[in-house]
Scaffold this active site. Structure first.
Site, mmCIF file in Angstrom:
data_model
loop_
_atom_site.group_PDB
_atom_site.id
_atom_site.type_symbol
_atom_site.label_atom_id
_atom_site.label_comp_id
_atom_site.label_asym_id
_atom_site.label_seq_id
_atom_site.Cartn_x
_atom_site.Cartn_y
_atom_site.Cartn_z
ATOM 1 N N CYS A 36 0.782 -1.094 -0.064
ATOM 2 C CA CYS A 36 0.202 0.086 -0.109
ATOM 3 C C CYS A 36 0.922 1.250 -0.019
ATOM 4 C CB CYS A 36 -1.108 -0.041 1.290
ATOM 5 S SG CYS A 36 -1.539 1.367 1.983
ATOM 6 N N CYS A 63 0.283 3.852 2.808
ATOM 7 C CA CYS A 63 0.916 3.409 3.839
ATOM 8 C C CYS A 63 2.170 3.585 4.184
ATOM 9 C CB CYS A 63 0.570 1.733 4.017
ATOM 10 S SG CYS A 63 -1.102 1.285 3.951
#
Length: 104
Positions: free
Chosen positions: A30, A33
């Protein structure tokens, strides 16, 4: 103290034994993230807030228990209670603004 990486029961232990802890629900695939991870590193160093990273892929029980529907999601716990949930990437200034009432 550095940012912790926790799994399973360890995560709940951190929540129960900390006055204030920010759980960072993330995944290695991600990109947002990774971006928020760098921001959290700075916030951790400046404010000393305890941060625990939880890999969403490896901790499905925790993710479903706290109904984390998107990542990154930050869960702020005070004295074992969930007091704040932030979903999605936020720039540092906005994140500090969101958390500052608990960081005094």
């Amino acid at each position: 103290m550095s940012i912790l990486h926790a799994q399973g029961q360890e995560i709940l232990n951190e929540i129960q034994t900390s006055n204030l802890v920010l759980i960072d629900c993330w995944a290695p695939w991600c990109p947002p993230c990774r971006m928020i991870g760098a921001v959290l590193e700075e916030i951790h160093q400046e404010f000393g807030i305890k941060i625990v990273k939880v890999n969403a892929d490896d901790n499905e029980d925790f993710i479903s228990k706290f109904q984390v529907l998107g990542i990154p999601t930050l869960l702020l716990f005070q004295d074992g209670q969930l007091v704040k949930r932030i979903t999605g990437f936020q720039p540092k200034a906005l994140l500090i603004e969101s958390l500052k009432e608990w960081m005094d």
